[in-house]
Write an enzyme that holds these catalytic residues in place. Sequence first.
Site, PDB file in Angstrom:
ATOM      1  N   GLU A 173      -3.678  35.442  -9.475  1.00 29.12           N
ATOM      2  CA  GLU A 173      -3.722  37.573  -8.498  1.00 29.12           C
ATOM      3  C   GLU A 173      -4.723  38.401  -8.261  1.00 29.12           C
ATOM      4  OE1 GLU A 173      -0.943  40.377 -11.604  1.00 29.12           O
ATOM      5  OE2 GLU A 173      -2.653  38.805 -12.605  1.00 29.12           O
ATOM      6  N   GLU A 174      -6.003  37.763  -9.019  1.00 27.66           N
ATOM      7  CA  GLU A 174      -7.782  37.508  -8.523  1.00 27.66           C
ATOM      8  C   GLU A 174      -7.289  37.209  -6.770  1.00 27.66           C
ATOM      9  OE1 GLU A 174     -12.478  37.446  -9.364  1.00 27.66           O
ATOM     10  OE2 GLU A 174     -11.202  36.563 -10.224  1.00 27.66           O
TER      11      GLU A 174
END
Length: 500
Positions: A173-174
């Site tokens: 996600e990052e």
Amino acid sequence: MDDPGEVQVRNPCHRPLFIFLTVVISLGIITMVSISVVQNKPLLQKYKYGIVLDAGSSHTSVFIYEWPAEKENNTGMVKQKHTCNVKGKGISSYSANPEMAGTSLQVCMEEAKQIIPAYRHRETPVYLGATAGMRLLKMENETASGKVLDSVAHSLQMYPFSYQGARIILGQEEGAFGWITVNYLSENLRKPTGTLGALDLGGASTQITFVPKHEIESDNNSINFRLYGNDYHLYTHSFLCYGKDQILKIFMAEKLRSTFVVNKTGPIEIKDPCFHPGYKVNKTFQSLFDTPCIEEVNTLPNKDLIHVGLGNWSMCQQSVRKVFNTTICKYSRCSFNGVFQPSVDGNFGAFSAFYFVMNYLNLTTDTLDNAKQKLTTYCSIPWQKIVENHPNIKEKYLAEYCFSGTYILTLLENGYNFTSKNWKDIQFIKKIGESDAGWTLGYMLNLTNMIPAEAPDTPLMPYGGYVTFMLLFSLLILFLFFMAYMYFCRSTRTTQKDII
């Protein structure tokens, strides 16, 4: 008794019909002027706000975002309005005293209260995303990580905003949200053009994300987004423990193991080619190796350490290469440690520690070969001269730039497989416009899909209707003027006849 020679003349302006027409005309003119003022007044732009806290491994930053209440293609046009850096280390450093994690956020959250209009407070969402530092703490002590998150959640809920949660975000996600950020800021998401790949480097992890030209062979490295009416199929991977701080600990642990074989008695002297000649610092075992990134820490000698710099870049790069395992790969191609990665085609934006380290070393615009030559020279500069030339930079950071720069070059070349030919395709960036490059803006941008849009302020009537109305109303008033004039003239002639 009236004089029979006098004739009383009645002023036609005093007659009821004339008075009525005059009143109607006056009201009509006032109405037209009022409508014109309301129709053409500047429309007040409505804004919404969002707060994202980036709880990283080394520090926490609070980002305030602002966007028009009317969304474009179901995604808000978000821009960065303000940034506040929380004093102290990252929230994962408060594992022994979790209450302080929440307390540390108070100054920046008070700033947010002042910056965001009070009438927007209740509807302003607040999100906290914890990254690799908290991922490591969760691996090491899940109970402690839970208490830290509870502390920050309790603190954020005390503010008059719409608290939406505090969680540890996944590495993928990052990386993906970082990709959204650089492409949004570059306006690639609203244009039928190619996209930028995203390279992110923090203290505890590093991420690579891009749209590949070939099939993604590993489901774990695939993520999908829909933004501005377009679908994006991304390759992404996050390497936990390969941030610049954690990889230094791993690197030092390997040095210690090899050193201890040779020297088993007395204080251990670690001779390090990645630190400047003349650098000599006593360090504790705990400060170097208190991390879950190092396996079998208990097998290392818990003794006094002396860290000695040699300043040999060639030897440094050879040592750094050993942290990348490129011998195993079950896919058609890999980056390192057996992780699938397509070829790195197209342009890339490298931000966070990639930018800060390379900018300090003045390597952001060099070729790969020139960067290596400059690093060779830089690493050989005596430590005392480095300190004298940079009195305003903490010695801890100064000492690590040679290693960090070497690690970045090696990660990009030997890890992600960039070459001298496509090195120019990497742009080292801090900001694009007024917004920082990083995952938080992409996170906020994606989340605005779930925030209802407001109806915009609109003129009193559509432009075409306004023009038609004003034209017809003007003709009506002119007609009434004409009627009043005709009535006045007729009344005047009648009066003149009566006089004769």
